[in-house]
Design an enzyme around this catalytic site. Sequence first.
Site, PDB file in Angstrom:
ATOM      1  N   ILE A 251       0.814  -1.221   0.000  1.00 40.65           N
ATOM      2  CA  ILE A 251       0.000   0.000   0.000  1.00 40.65           C
ATOM      3  C   ILE A 251       0.845   1.268   0.000  1.00 40.65           C
ATOM      4  CG2 ILE A 251      -2.058  -1.036   1.014  1.00 40.65           C
ATOM      5  CD1 ILE A 251      -1.144  -0.048   3.733  1.00 40.65           C
ATOM      6  N   LYS A 253       5.330   2.761  -0.716  1.00 37.49           N
ATOM      7  CA  LYS A 253       6.759   2.477  -0.838  1.00 37.49           C
ATOM      8  C   LYS A 253       7.547   3.758  -0.633  1.00 37.49           C
ATOM      9  CE  LYS A 253       8.375  -0.430  -3.838  1.00 37.49           C
ATOM     10  NZ  LYS A 253       8.753  -1.062  -5.129  1.00 37.49           N
ATOM     11  N   GLY A 254       8.777   3.592  -0.163  1.00 35.65           N
ATOM     12  CA  GLY A 254       9.677   4.709   0.007  1.00 35.65           C
ATOM     13  C   GLY A 254      11.106   4.229  -0.127  1.00 35.65           C
ATOM     14  N   SER A 255      12.054   5.141   0.026  1.00 38.80           N
ATOM     15  CA  SER A 255      13.453   4.772  -0.166  1.00 38.80           C
ATOM     16  C   SER A 255      13.949   3.816   0.912  1.00 38.80           C
ATOM     17  CB  SER A 255      14.320   6.038  -0.171  1.00 38.80           C
ATOM     18  OG  SER A 255      14.146   6.758   1.047  1.00 38.80           O
ATOM     19  N   PHE A 256      13.328   3.850   2.105  1.00 43.89           N
ATOM     20  CA  PHE A 256      13.799   3.011   3.205  1.00 43.89           C
ATOM     21  C   PHE A 256      13.129   1.637   3.223  1.00 43.89           C
ATOM     22  CE2 PHE A 256      16.002   6.517   4.102  1.00 43.89           C
ATOM     23  CZ  PHE A 256      15.547   7.442   5.034  1.00 43.89           C
ATOM     24  N   LYS A 258       8.957  -0.427   2.548  1.00 43.15           N
ATOM     25  CA  LYS A 258       7.594  -0.408   2.020  1.00 43.15           C
ATOM     26  C   LYS A 258       6.597  -0.572   3.159  1.00 43.15           C
ATOM     27  CE  LYS A 258       8.445  -4.109  -0.446  1.00 43.15           C
ATOM     28  NZ  LYS A 258       8.344  -5.292  -1.352  1.00 43.15           N
ATOM     29  N   VAL A 259       5.325  -0.322   2.825  1.00 45.95           N
ATOM     30  CA  VAL A 259       4.229  -0.556   3.759  1.00 45.95           C
ATOM     31  C   VAL A 259       3.289  -1.562   3.111  1.00 45.95           C
ATOM     32  CG1 VAL A 259       2.380   0.465   5.128  1.00 45.95           C
ATOM     33  CG2 VAL A 259       4.420   1.806   4.602  1.00 45.95           C
ATOM     34  N   LYS A 274       4.934  -1.686   8.341  1.00 36.75           N
ATOM     35  CA  LYS A 274       5.954  -0.816   7.751  1.00 36.75           C
ATOM     36  C   LYS A 274       7.313  -1.483   7.932  1.00 36.75           C
ATOM     37  CE  LYS A 274       5.867   3.783   8.040  1.00 36.75           C
ATOM     38  NZ  LYS A 274       6.014   5.175   8.551  1.00 36.75           N
ATOM     39  N   ASP A 368       5.403  17.803  10.419  1.00 32.09           N
ATOM     40  CA  ASP A 368       5.219  17.370   9.030  1.00 32.09           C
ATOM     41  C   ASP A 368       3.747  17.190   8.677  1.00 32.09           C
ATOM     42  OD1 ASP A 368       6.239  16.772   6.522  1.00 32.09           O
ATOM     43  OD2 ASP A 368       6.400  14.621   6.927  1.00 32.09           O
TER      44      ASP A 368
END
Length: 575
Positions: A251, A253-256, A258-259, A274, A368
Amino acid sequence: MMSWKFGKKFKEGGFLSGKHHSSNNNSPSDTSRSTTPTPGNPHPEDAVKPPVPRSGMLKIRVTAAKGLSLPQGVSVPAPVQEALTTHPTLASRIATSPPTAIVKAAGANRDSLQRRQVWWLPYLVLEFDKNEVLVDALGGDLASPVWMYSATFDVSRISEISATVYLRTREPHAEGREKSNGEGEGEDMGNSDLCLGSIRFTPNLDSLRVTDDWVTVQGGGGSGSINVQVSFKPASGQILTIDSFELLKVIGKGSFGKVMQVRKRDTLRIYALKTIRKAHIVSRSEVTHTLAERTVLAQVNCPFIVPLKFSFQSKEKLYLVLAFINGGELFHHLQREGKFNETRSRFYSAQLLLALEHLHSFNVIYRDLKPENILLDYAGNIALCDFGLCKLNMSNSDTTNTFCGTPEYLAPELLSGHGYTKCVDWWTLGVLLYEMLTGLPPFYDENTNEMYRKILTEPLRFPDGVRSEARSLLTGLLNRDPRQRLGVNGAQDIKNHPFFAKHINFTKLWNKQIQPPFKPAVASAIDTSNFDEEFTNEVPLDSVVDDSHLSQTVQQQFEGFSWSVSPLGESVGRY
């Protein structure tokens, strides 16, 4: 850090496409649609108390209700009356058949189909610590529906059980496409559904006995009671691993990392998992931010913040197990509709105000706030997520200088490098409210440097559609001098502003006793239709990470990260 969807900025999408928002000018009623319980103590003034750690499994069985009634002055919807006339004996016949309420493999589809045959009877939304289950009736009648449903929930802290009863005003559009856990897809909850009342109580986790009570309904029609049976089984010291979960969908994704949407194998509850690669956060000096996120999530005790259920680790990765909130990001809905009306904008900003106030009570700055970090739950209430940029241990007089956040939302004191306080969160709340009302942040520009100049020097301007009370509030929140900004003396000053004070009872809002003005289209606990298909079409895998050879000294930085289901609420591991 990452929220549940990454990489797409709304300024490049639907906000500039000329789409109009759907109007909804009805003020929220004081009838709760949400069933999300307030963990622990439901009173905001006592919310600084962290949740009491407990661990185990809670089995909740809801059998039936009696004496339910419609809200005063409301008649039975015509489609419901027609169904009752057309099928006078169907509900009673189904109710007398052997209950298949405890959904297991072979009987799952039959149970779901039986329930869907009587859509016109009241349904129930059962919840514990932001895990929600929608239960259709097996039979009975409008005043006394029969559910005969059991569900098992993971317990990581003391929280409330809540159950709210609704009556559909029309037949769901979609035919039920059955899921393997017995939950069908379809338009199960409609925004016009009538609330018949709810129950809320905190279970006794010190007793191993089964409690069996008729609990009095509050709100809605104001009458009746619901039979609830509850039993608690303490944890036996099990250590969580990735194998404790069935991976369902990607559901985000990021550089570190995924979720993923996952199902816990023993209780069948749905969560967001996560995954964070240790080597990446070490190489980018993000260990402190990551541990701060885990620390904040374990402390919070607010109905408008996504709670942490568990955390654990392997040699290569960190894992955060969070409540799965499947109504989609506020970003998703704002992008689709362009902007919100004042009623809806006020509702979301009031809930965010309570969430930020709660964080500030722990001396935490969020830093944020943006639509991508705000989720909507089953019923339409907000849930704040992604705490990777939080700053801890910030008293009212403390300042910090870290340059972080999202460009459109950066406060002027952060840009000028003079140091900032908790008041930076009130600026971002103002930016978000402005964006909800108008479709864009107040100082937005495609050129980032020009946008920074506008944030520092440009006068605040309002489109014609923004009314006077909203203008006054935004002028106070978007004061460039943090010493004069509305909220400098605490959240109560913001609550007292006429924009909120004339319309919002914050005690009722905290207790989820105000019906949200919008409910996302959510079919079931596993529905991911409000998430980007770019992610949900990907095969969910816990990808193998090449051995990063992290030293024992580096691994020691992650000691204390794991928070799981042993008797002491800790799952401790060293690598």
